[in-house]
Design a protein around this motif. Sequence first.
Motif, PDB file in Angstrom:
ATOM      1  N   PRO A 127       0.835  -1.206   0.000  1.00 36.60           N
ATOM      2  CA  PRO A 127       0.000   0.000   0.000  1.00 36.60           C
ATOM      3  C   PRO A 127       0.869   1.255   0.000  1.00 36.60           C
ATOM      4  O   PRO A 127       1.978   1.255   0.523  1.00 36.60           O
ATOM      5  CB  PRO A 127      -0.813  -0.121   1.288  1.00 36.60           C
ATOM      6  CG  PRO A 127      -0.072  -1.081   2.144  1.00 36.60           C
ATOM      7  CD  PRO A 127       0.720  -1.961   1.233  1.00 36.60           C
ATOM      8  N   SER A 128       0.332   2.320  -0.584  1.00 35.01           N
ATOM      9  CA  SER A 128       1.091   3.569  -0.656  1.00 35.01           C
ATOM     10  C   SER A 128       1.169   4.225   0.719  1.00 35.01           C
ATOM     11  O   SER A 128       0.496   3.823   1.675  1.00 35.01           O
ATOM     12  CB  SER A 128       0.437   4.531  -1.647  1.00 35.01           C
ATOM     13  OG  SER A 128      -0.779   5.010  -1.124  1.00 35.01           O
ATOM     14  N   GLU A 131      -2.179   5.464   1.924  1.00 30.10           N
ATOM     15  CA  GLU A 131      -3.052   4.384   2.379  1.00 30.10           C
ATOM     16  C   GLU A 131      -2.643   3.904   3.771  1.00 30.10           C
ATOM     17  O   GLU A 131      -3.491   3.631   4.619  1.00 30.10           O
ATOM     18  CB  GLU A 131      -3.005   3.220   1.390  1.00 30.10           C
ATOM     19  CG  GLU A 131      -3.654   3.528   0.062  1.00 30.10           C
ATOM     20  CD  GLU A 131      -3.389   2.451  -0.978  1.00 30.10           C
ATOM     21  OE1 GLU A 131      -2.677   1.470  -0.683  1.00 30.10           O
ATOM     22  OE2 GLU A 131      -3.903   2.585  -2.100  1.00 30.10           O
TER      23      GLU A 131
END
Length: 173
Positions: A127-128, A131
């Motif tokens: 996930p970034s 996120e």
Amino acid sequence: MDRDQKSQAVAELNRNFNEVGVVVITRNHGMTVAQSTALRTKMREAGATYKVSKNRLAKIAAQGTDYAGVADMLTGPVGIASSIDPVAAAKVAVDFAKTTDKFEIVGGSMGANVLDVAGVQALATLPSLDELRAKIVGLIVAPATKLATITQAPAAQIARVLAAYADKDKEAA
């Protein structure tokens, strides 16, 4: 390209290497202008950059930085994708590589850790940063929300009991 332009290009690449969290090296054989433009647009939207640079200049710029390990990957027509977010450039590059066969990922580096193709693909599945921040905020807020719900529940139950008695007294009267 004269010496001044080369030194400016090296300085800019060096500054970029010192600021970013990840560098992804890609090979682009015969990409059209439209494909290159689409790739750059997607990179920009994700907060990443994509540059095609002379390999020799990129090797010189990488010296003395954490990304010196990518120098071996700089052969042939390559592009350098980079981002401050350790996931953004890898995610866009992997997604774009799925859409065209003229674009392939050679490898990359996350700081001093040199990544192969599988490492870049694994990085793209994470996930970034945004996120992760949202998940952490959600985890922090959830107990407070539950606590507020629990503390309000007894008062609401008392109010319902009193309302039921009031309704009962109205019916009896």
